[in-house]
Design a protein around this motif. Structure first.
Motif, short mmCIF file in Angstrom:
data_model
loop_
_atom_site.label_atom_id
_atom_site.label_comp_id
_atom_site.label_asym_id
_atom_site.label_seq_id
_atom_site.Cartn_x
_atom_site.Cartn_y
_atom_site.Cartn_z
N VAL A 119 -34.59 13.25 24.35
CA VAL A 119 -33.14 13.50 24.31
C VAL A 119 -32.56 13.40 22.90
O VAL A 119 -31.83 14.31 22.47
CB VAL A 119 -32.40 12.59 25.31
CG1 VAL A 119 -30.89 12.69 25.15
CG2 VAL A 119 -32.80 12.94 26.74
N PRO A 120 -32.83 12.36 22.11
CA PRO A 120 -32.26 12.29 20.76
C PRO A 120 -32.65 13.47 19.87
O PRO A 120 -31.85 13.93 19.06
CB PRO A 120 -32.80 10.97 20.20
CG PRO A 120 -33.12 10.15 21.40
CD PRO A 120 -33.58 11.14 22.45
N GLN A 121 -33.87 13.96 20.04
CA GLN A 121 -34.30 15.12 19.23
C GLN A 121 -33.51 16.37 19.60
O GLN A 121 -33.13 17.15 18.73
CB GLN A 121 -35.80 15.35 19.43
CG GLN A 121 -36.65 14.23 18.87
CD GLN A 121 -38.12 14.45 19.15
OE1 GLN A 121 -38.61 15.56 19.13
NE2 GLN A 121 -38.82 13.36 19.42
N LEU A 122 -33.30 16.57 20.90
CA LEU A 122 -32.52 17.73 21.34
C LEU A 122 -31.07 17.61 20.88
O LEU A 122 -30.47 18.58 20.41
CB LEU A 122 -32.59 17.88 22.85
CG LEU A 122 -33.94 18.32 23.41
CD1 LEU A 122 -33.93 18.25 24.93
CD2 LEU A 122 -34.27 19.73 22.95
N ILE A 123 -30.51 16.42 21.00
CA ILE A 123 -29.13 16.21 20.55
C ILE A 123 -29.01 16.49 19.06
O ILE A 123 -28.09 17.18 18.62
CB ILE A 123 -28.65 14.79 20.90
CG1 ILE A 123 -28.45 14.66 22.42
CG2 ILE A 123 -27.36 14.45 20.16
CD1 ILE A 123 -28.14 13.26 22.90
N ALA A 124 -29.95 15.97 18.28
CA ALA A 124 -29.92 16.19 16.83
C ALA A 124 -29.98 17.68 16.51
O ALA A 124 -29.26 18.16 15.62
CB ALA A 124 -31.08 15.44 16.16
N TYR A 125 -30.83 18.42 17.21
CA TYR A 125 -30.92 19.87 16.98
C TYR A 125 -29.58 20.54 17.25
O TYR A 125 -29.06 21.27 16.41
CB TYR A 125 -32.01 20.52 17.84
CG TYR A 125 -31.87 22.03 17.84
CD1 TYR A 125 -32.30 22.77 16.75
CD2 TYR A 125 -31.24 22.70 18.89
CE1 TYR A 125 -32.13 24.15 16.71
CE2 TYR A 125 -31.07 24.07 18.85
CZ TYR A 125 -31.51 24.78 17.77
OH TYR A 125 -31.32 26.15 17.72
N PHE A 126 -29.01 20.29 18.43
CA PHE A 126 -27.78 20.97 18.79
C PHE A 126 -26.60 20.54 17.92
O PHE A 126 -25.71 21.35 17.64
CB PHE A 126 -27.46 20.76 20.27
CG PHE A 126 -28.32 21.58 21.18
CD1 PHE A 126 -28.26 22.97 21.17
CD2 PHE A 126 -29.21 20.98 22.06
CE1 PHE A 126 -29.06 23.74 22.00
CE2 PHE A 126 -30.02 21.73 22.90
CZ PHE A 126 -29.95 23.12 22.86
N GLU A 127 -26.58 19.28 17.45
CA GLU A 127 -25.49 18.83 16.57
C GLU A 127 -25.52 19.54 15.22
O GLU A 127 -24.49 19.69 14.58
CB GLU A 127 -25.56 17.32 16.38
CG GLU A 127 -25.07 16.55 17.58
CD GLU A 127 -25.15 15.05 17.41
OE1 GLU A 127 -25.96 14.56 16.58
OE2 GLU A 127 -24.41 14.35 18.13
N ARG A 128 -26.70 19.98 14.80
CA ARG A 128 -26.81 20.70 13.52
C ARG A 128 -26.36 22.16 13.62
O ARG A 128 -26.21 22.82 12.60
CB ARG A 128 -28.26 20.65 13.02
CG ARG A 128 -28.70 19.29 12.53
CD ARG A 128 -30.05 19.35 11.82
NE ARG A 128 -31.11 19.93 12.63
CZ ARG A 128 -31.94 19.25 13.41
NH1 ARG A 128 -31.82 17.95 13.51
NH2 ARG A 128 -32.88 19.86 14.10
N GLN A 129 -26.16 22.65 14.81
CA GLN A 129 -25.81 24.05 15.02
C GLN A 129 -24.29 24.22 15.05
O GLN A 129 -23.60 23.52 15.78
CB GLN A 129 -26.42 24.58 16.32
CG GLN A 129 -27.90 24.33 16.46
CD GLN A 129 -28.71 24.79 15.26
OE1 GLN A 129 -28.58 25.92 14.80
NE2 GLN A 129 -29.53 23.91 14.74
N ALA A 130 -23.80 25.16 14.29
CA ALA A 130 -22.35 25.38 14.23
C ALA A 130 -21.79 25.96 15.52
O ALA A 130 -20.60 25.81 15.80
CB ALA A 130 -22.02 26.31 13.06
N ASP A 131 -22.63 26.60 16.33
CA ASP A 131 -22.14 27.26 17.53
C ASP A 131 -22.44 26.47 18.82
O ASP A 131 -22.41 27.03 19.90
CB ASP A 131 -22.72 28.67 17.64
CG ASP A 131 -24.23 28.68 17.79
OD1 ASP A 131 -24.88 27.68 17.44
OD2 ASP A 131 -24.77 29.71 18.24
N CYS A 132 -22.71 25.17 18.68
CA CYS A 132 -23.05 24.35 19.86
C CYS A 132 -22.23 23.06 19.87
O CYS A 132 -21.95 22.48 18.84
CB CYS A 132 -24.53 23.96 19.84
SG CYS A 132 -25.67 25.34 19.96
#
Length: 75
Positions: free
Chosen positions: A11-24
């Motif tokens: 979960v933390p890895q997925l959250i970190a990925y999506f937080e880095r995306q401007a469109d998410c």
């Protein structure tokens, strides 16, 4: 889209990925669940590829093979 991951370690890895995306926009809604809102559909395929890569790396680290699936049936 609500995603049930099945393994709280991922979960933390997925959250970190999506937080880095401007469109998410991402929110953790449970120990193994996140809610993701895509603000545009034009990068959907890029996100799919990035998530597949993240999952493959996670599995290579010795974790049990898991595939996130959308609770709403869209993933």
């Amino acid at each position: 889209m609500r995603i049930h991951v099945g393994n709280a370690d991922l979960v933390p890895q997925l959250i970190a990925y999506f937080e880095r995306q401007a469109d998410c926009v991402v929110h953790r809604v449970g120990a193994t669940k996140i809610e993701v809102a895509l603000l545009g559909s034009y990068r959907h395929d890029q996100h799919d590829t990035a998530i597949e890569r993240l999952l493959a790396d996670f599995w290579l680290d010795g974790s049990e093979p898991l595939r996130p699936h959308g609770v709403n049936g869209h993933g």
